[in-house]
Design a protein around this motif. Sequence first.
Motif, PDB file in Angstrom:
ATOM      1  N   GLN A 154      -0.727   2.184   4.789  1.00  0.00           N
ATOM      2  CA  GLN A 154      -1.484   2.005   6.051  1.00  0.00           C
ATOM      3  C   GLN A 154      -2.676   2.327   6.272  1.00  0.00           C
ATOM      4  N   TRP A 183      -1.238  -5.661  12.028  1.00  0.00           N
ATOM      5  CA  TRP A 183      -0.833  -5.591  10.616  1.00  0.00           C
ATOM      6  C   TRP A 183       0.012  -4.241  10.653  1.00  0.00           C
ATOM      7  N   GLY A 184      -0.339  -3.206  11.133  1.00  0.00           N
ATOM      8  CA  GLY A 184       0.295  -2.094  10.968  1.00  0.00           C
ATOM      9  C   GLY A 184      -0.371  -0.926  10.278  1.00  0.00           C
ATOM     10  N   TYR A 185      -1.768  -1.183  10.165  1.00  0.00           N
ATOM     11  CA  TYR A 185      -2.581  -0.020   9.506  1.00  0.00           C
ATOM     12  C   TYR A 185      -2.659   1.098  10.463  1.00  0.00           C
ATOM     13  N   LYS A 221       4.459   0.750   3.844  1.00  0.00           N
ATOM     14  CA  LYS A 221       4.274  -0.627   3.554  1.00  0.00           C
ATOM     15  C   LYS A 221       3.821  -1.572   4.474  1.00  0.00           C
ATOM     16  N   VAL A 222       2.679  -2.250   3.972  1.00  0.00           N
ATOM     17  CA  VAL A 222       2.052  -3.308   5.135  1.00  0.00           C
ATOM     18  C   VAL A 222       1.963  -4.656   4.009  1.00  0.00           C
ATOM     19  N   ASP A 223       2.552  -5.794   4.686  1.00  0.00           N
ATOM     20  CA  ASP A 223       2.411  -7.115   4.277  1.00  0.00           C
ATOM     21  C   ASP A 223       1.228  -7.098   3.737  1.00  0.00           C
TER      22      ASP A 223
END
Length: 235
Positions: A154, A183-185, A221-223
Amino acid sequence: MLKVLNPHDRNQPFPPVESALEDPNGLLAIGGCLSVRRLVNAYRHGIFPWYSVGEPILWWSPNPRLVLEPEGFNLSRTLRRSLRREEFQFSCDRAFEGVLHACSEPRAYAQGTWLTPEMKRAYVEMHRQGYAHSVEAWQGDELVGGLYGVAIGQMFFGESMFHRVDNASKAALAFACAAMAHWGYRLIDCQVHTPHLMSLGAREIARAEFVTLLGRHRDAKVDPSAWKDCRVAWL
């Protein structure tokens, strides 16, 4: 004394970042190689390469560290109006090598470039292996601004940005921050203090705090497919 790295040992560990020099701020090691394995290991420990043509590879971990939370981008009224008028179109990983080349061009305020041919080859390979990414700003078919960096977990480690028309690099960074937040960073590493990035919302933190945050986010995890389809509702 600086540690001299073996150019033939991609798995050789770096010294602890706490052992970096105070002057010049953050210089940690010298030599080694720019293999993907060594670069990933460096970023995972808060270390990055930075040197000029004719110098050996220099590895850095400065204190303090400049960081930007994706949600913390300072979107000025002027830039917001520009974005709402859709003066720029954005993409991700559409022109990585074009962005890299533009970032390596000499700047009016500096002599030479730190993006040596060896560095450019290394980041192209990082991109091929899915670690390095670019964000592009376009006007029609013309690439007018952008940025690139390395994504691990991330964390996004920003390396360089450029513009060819006013506000293009700011717009690309605004888009990148909005996309990464979606995205979740959790954190963008901006490396060292610049007034420009501070004005956009970046802040300095102690290296020890940066290393703690890095340890928390680098294995999350990030897609990875997000970079292939970066259309997000971001304004």
